[in-house]
Structure formats: structure tokens, C-alpha cells
Design a protein around this motif. Structure first.
Motif, short mmCIF file in Angstrom:
data_model
loop_
_atom_site.label_atom_id
_atom_site.label_comp_id
_atom_site.label_asym_id
_atom_site.label_seq_id
_atom_site.Cartn_x
_atom_site.Cartn_y
_atom_site.Cartn_z
N TRP A 129 0.82 -1.21 0.00
CA TRP A 129 0.00 0.00 0.00
C TRP A 129 0.86 1.26 0.00
O TRP A 129 1.81 1.38 0.76
CB TRP A 129 -0.92 0.01 1.22
N ASN A 130 0.51 2.19 -0.91
CA ASN A 130 1.12 3.51 -0.96
C ASN A 130 0.18 4.42 -1.76
O ASN A 130 -0.95 4.03 -2.09
CB ASN A 130 2.53 3.47 -1.59
N ARG A 131 0.63 5.63 -2.06
CA ARG A 131 -0.23 6.56 -2.79
C ARG A 131 -0.60 6.02 -4.18
O ARG A 131 -1.71 6.24 -4.68
CB ARG A 131 0.48 7.92 -2.93
N ILE A 147 -12.02 -5.58 -4.78
CA ILE A 147 -10.58 -5.53 -4.54
C ILE A 147 -10.25 -6.07 -3.16
O ILE A 147 -10.95 -5.79 -2.19
CB ILE A 147 -10.05 -4.09 -4.65
N ALA A 148 -9.18 -6.84 -3.09
CA ALA A 148 -8.62 -7.28 -1.81
C ALA A 148 -7.23 -6.66 -1.68
O ALA A 148 -6.42 -6.76 -2.61
CB ALA A 148 -8.54 -8.80 -1.73
N ILE A 149 -6.97 -6.01 -0.56
CA ILE A 149 -5.69 -5.32 -0.35
C ILE A 149 -4.95 -5.97 0.81
O ILE A 149 -5.50 -6.12 1.90
CB ILE A 149 -5.91 -3.83 -0.06
N ILE A 150 -3.72 -6.37 0.55
CA ILE A 150 -2.87 -6.95 1.60
C ILE A 150 -1.81 -5.91 1.97
O ILE A 150 -0.99 -5.52 1.13
CB ILE A 150 -2.19 -8.25 1.12
N ARG A 154 -0.65 -1.90 10.46
CA ARG A 154 -1.96 -1.83 11.10
C ARG A 154 -2.53 -0.41 11.05
O ARG A 154 -3.73 -0.23 10.87
CB ARG A 154 -1.85 -2.31 12.55
N SER A 155 -1.68 0.58 11.19
CA SER A 155 -2.14 1.96 11.18
C SER A 155 -2.79 2.31 9.84
O SER A 155 -3.78 3.03 9.79
CB SER A 155 -0.98 2.92 11.46
N GLN A 156 -2.23 1.77 8.75
CA GLN A 156 -2.82 2.01 7.42
C GLN A 156 -4.20 1.36 7.33
O GLN A 156 -5.16 1.96 6.84
CB GLN A 156 -1.91 1.44 6.34
N GLN A 168 -17.16 -4.45 -1.23
CA GLN A 168 -16.38 -4.19 -2.44
C GLN A 168 -14.88 -4.21 -2.17
O GLN A 168 -14.09 -4.62 -3.04
CB GLN A 168 -16.76 -2.85 -3.07
N VAL A 169 -14.44 -3.75 -0.99
CA VAL A 169 -13.01 -3.70 -0.68
C VAL A 169 -12.75 -4.46 0.61
O VAL A 169 -13.38 -4.20 1.64
CB VAL A 169 -12.52 -2.24 -0.53
N TYR A 170 -11.84 -5.40 0.53
CA TYR A 170 -11.46 -6.24 1.68
C TYR A 170 -10.01 -5.95 2.02
O TYR A 170 -9.15 -5.86 1.14
CB TYR A 170 -11.65 -7.71 1.32
N PHE A 171 -9.72 -5.77 3.31
CA PHE A 171 -8.37 -5.51 3.76
C PHE A 171 -7.85 -6.67 4.60
O PHE A 171 -8.60 -7.23 5.41
CB PHE A 171 -8.32 -4.23 4.61
N LEU A 172 -6.58 -7.01 4.41
CA LEU A 172 -5.94 -8.07 5.18
C LEU A 172 -4.60 -7.57 5.69
O LEU A 172 -3.75 -7.11 4.90
CB LEU A 172 -5.74 -9.31 4.32
N LEU A 173 -4.40 -7.65 7.00
CA LEU A 173 -3.11 -7.29 7.60
C LEU A 173 -2.21 -8.52 7.58
O LEU A 173 -2.49 -9.52 8.25
CB LEU A 173 -3.31 -6.79 9.03
N ALA A 174 -1.14 -8.45 6.83
CA ALA A 174 -0.24 -9.61 6.71
C ALA A 174 1.08 -9.17 6.14
O ALA A 174 1.17 -8.16 5.43
CB ALA A 174 -0.87 -10.68 5.80
N ASP A 175 2.11 -9.92 6.46
CA ASP A 175 3.39 -9.72 5.79
C ASP A 175 3.21 -10.03 4.31
O ASP A 175 2.53 -10.98 3.94
CB ASP A 175 4.44 -10.64 6.40
N HIS A 176 3.81 -9.22 3.46
CA HIS A 176 3.61 -9.38 2.02
C HIS A 176 4.08 -10.73 1.50
O HIS A 176 3.59 -11.19 0.46
CB HIS A 176 4.33 -8.25 1.27
N HIS A 177 5.00 -11.36 2.19
CA HIS A 177 5.54 -12.64 1.73
C HIS A 177 4.95 -13.83 2.50
O HIS A 177 5.46 -14.94 2.37
CB HIS A 177 7.06 -12.63 1.84
#
Length: 364
Positions: A129-131, A147-150, A154-156, A168-177
Motif C-alpha cells: 500500500w502507498n499513494r 478488490i482485496a488489499i494486503i 496496522r495503522s494504514q 467491495q473492498v477487503y483488507f488483510l493485515l499480513a506480511d507481504h511474503h
């Protein structure tokens, strides 16, 4: 590198064994008190508690503070054991209330962090995640894409989650790898995965490891900072690779030399947000599309006249290779099932096109 795990995915063997040990000790003490209570009560002349069933009933009624009074100890020693059950009831109630509260909080926390997973299919997954990702997200949301965003901060997540509809938009907090945890985003059922990590090397590592971890083919897209790395990304399994510098350079040159054309181009490549906005869209030709097996030139005039849109190109297959033909002039070119019609249309006409073609815009 942080690894985020939910209660469902983390199972500490030491913690489990410790919990089992505590349960065994508590159970042993409880059964010992019951046996001692029965022993003393059976020695009295008018016992109220004479067997294990009655002792268990008395202890439960006492520790839950129900207090029916139908059974009670009559000996001095039995009353002392009763005092222990009364004192224990305070801890039992506190434990039960605390545990229930923890379970409720854990369920809420798992839902907030995305650990309950999503049922999205044929959706877009954004890794990182970024601009830049936010701009992509806004365009996809406007187009009605799921869209699902990984993301790994946590602050983001806490800032973003309240700004979008959960359906419509799902968020998941996880290490990218953390590829296993990424399955919560139903990544293997996604239409495409946009790898949006900050560093090109990190993106390449992700692509290589992703292809090793997942059993089924997953389509990946990436925007690279270094144009010379485009071949390496394609070799690593990326299906769509764009160069950020090349895109920026072309738009910048256009704004310098032809500013009005550049502004119009920028509008065209953005999703139409209202009925008066214009947009370049693509529609897959399905079996019931009325332009299937029709000549491209005939379709051009009919679409302009009846659907108020301009056909500007066709994505098709030529000699086994997928190509995009911009305004082709071949009078014998026919539109086939599986091709994509590329059109300039307004937000108002887009709804009519979707009804006429029987599909939503895009390749998702």
C-alpha cells in the motif's frame, strides 16, 4: 520481517501443553475436594451429600452462585470445603466473563484485520500500500471492481477500512511474503494480483516465491521503476509489466507539447465517474454478443449510431498471438468470440453498452 498470524493460523505447541497441564491440575484438585467432601459428609447422621453426583451438583450450584439450597454440607469439615467452593466461584465467574469477553474481542479483531477471510472471486488483489495503490484502488472502485488489499501496517488498515464498503473492498493485515495467510484474500481465485511493493527486487522475489507456493496459475501485474527490468519480470512470471518511468515520461512530454491532448488523454484513461465523463473501455465478446462474427467496419458504424460509442480497436488473436489492433482498416476483419472491443464512451452510454454486450467492462 513481521509475520502476522491469527488465532486460527497460530498454534504454539508449548502453550497448548501448558494449558493442558493447568486443566489436569485444576481437575485433580476439584475431584480431590469432592472426594473429601463426600468422605466427611457420609460420616454424619443426616448427610445431605452422599455420592459423587450430589457433590458435583452442590459444587456447580455454589460456584455459579445459583444457590438452590437443596444440598449443603452439615459437617464442620464439609463446610470448610464449601467455603473453598464459594471463594472459587469468584474466580470462576471472573474467568468465564473474561474468557467470553476475550472471545468476542478476538472475533471482532479477526474480522477487522481480515483474518476471517473473504468470499471475493474474480477480483483484484493489491499487494502493498502507498499513494500509487490508492490511485489504482479509486479507479477500480469507480469501475465497480471488487478488490482485496494486503498491507503490512496496522495503522494504514485502521485508517482505510472505514472509507470503503466492505462488500467491495477487503483488507488483510499480513506480511507481504506470507503466502499462506494471503489465501485469506482468496488470492487463488483472483482475476489478477497487482504486486505493488516499493522495491523492484522485492517484487521479483515475490513473483518467484509466489509461483513456487501456489499450485494453480495466478496472473500477476507489476509496475517497475527500472525499465530495463521488464524482461526479468516477464521471465519471473508477471503477465502484465509496465514501466513507471516510461509512462510518466510520455505523459509529461504530452503535457509540455500538447497540454490539451494530454488532459483529454488523462481523462480517457481514468474511469468515468459520472454520466458526462468519457472513458476508454473494453468489453469481452461473448457468444450472445450481436456483433460476434460481424465485420469490424459494420460494427464500427452500428455501435456509433445505436450505442453512442466509438469503436477504436480490437484485441484479438492472430496466428496464435494475442494482439491489439488500433482502428484496423482490414475490410475482411471479423469479430470473434473471446475478442475484446475497445471503445471510447461516456458514463451514460457505458450502461447501455453493458446491457447490449451482456457483460461488464474490463477483463475481470
Amino acid at each position: 520481517m513481521y509475520i502476522f498470524l491469527s488465532a486460527e493460523t497460530s498454534m504454539n505447541p508449548v502453550k497448548v501443553l501448558k494449558t493442558i497441564g493447568i486443566v489436569i491440575v485444576v481437575l485433580a484438585i476439584y475431584l480431590g475436594l469432592l472426594a473429601t467432601l463426600i468422605h466427611f459428609e457420609q460420616a454424619s447422621d443426616e448427610p445431605s451429600i452422599t455420592n459423587l453426583g450430589e457433590a458435583i451438583w452442590y459444587s456447580i450450584v455454589t460456584m455459579t452462585t445459583v444457590g438452590y439450597g437443596d444440598m449443603y454440607p452439615v459437617t464442620e469439615q464439609g463446610k470448610w470445603i464449601g467455603y473453598l467452593f464459594i471463594i472459587a466461584s469468584m474466580g470462576v465467574l471472573g474467568l468465564l466473563i473474561g474468557r467470553i469477553s476475550n472471545v468476542i474481542n478476538e472475533v471482532r479483531e479477526n474480522r477487522r484485520l481480515g483474518y476471517n477471510g473473504t468470499g471475493f472471486t474474480n477480483h483484484v488483489v493489491i499487494i502493498g500500500w502507498n499513494r500509487y495503490a490508492q490511485t489504482v484502488l479509486e479507479q477500480l472502485v469507480a469501475a465497480g471492481v471488487k478488490i482485496a488489499i494486503i498491507l503490512d501496517r496496522r495503522s494504514q488498515l485502521e485508517l482505510l477500512a472505514e472509507n470503503y464498503e466492505k462488500d467491495q473492498v477487503y483488507f488483510l493485515l499480513a506480511d507481504h511474503h506470507n503466502f499462506e495467510l494471503a489465501r485469506k484474500a482468496n488470492i487463488e481465485a483472483a482475476s489478477i494480483v497487482f504486486v505493488n511493493l516499493d522495491d523492484d527486487t522485492d517484487k521479483l522475489v515475490y513473483l518467484v516465491n509466489s509461483s513456487k507456493f501456489y499450485h494453480r496459475k495466478i496472473r500477476h501485474a507489476a509496475v517497475v521503476n527500472d525499465h530495463e527490468l521488464v524482461p526479468a519480470f516477464k521471465a519471473a512470471g508477471a503477465d502484465v509489466v509496465l514501466s513507471r518511468d516510461e509512462i510518466d515520461a510520455k505523459l509529461t512530454a504530452s503535457f509540455i507539447f500538447e497540454p490539451e491532448v494530454a488532459k483529454y488523454t488523462e481523462q480517457l484513461i481514468s474511469t468515468a465517474v459520472d454520466e458526462e465523463s468519457f472513458d476508454v473501455q473494453q468489453y469481452r465478446v461473448i457468444a450472445k454478443n450481436r456483433f460476434k462474427d460481424r465485420y469490424y467496419h459494420d460494427a464500427f458504424f452500428e455501435i456509433k449510431k445505436q450505442l453512442d460509442a466509438i469503436l477504436i480497436g480490437l484485441a484479438t488473436t492472430v496466428d496464435g498471438e494475442h494482439v491489439v489492433l488500433g482502428n484496423p482498416d482490414d475490410p475482411e476483419l471479423k469479430i470473434s468470440e473471446g475478442d475484446y472491443l475497445i471503445l471510447i464512451t461516456s458514463g451514460r452510454a457505458a450502461k447501455q453498452l453493458q446491457r447490449a454486450f451482456g457483460v461488464a467492462e474490463g477483463s475481470l
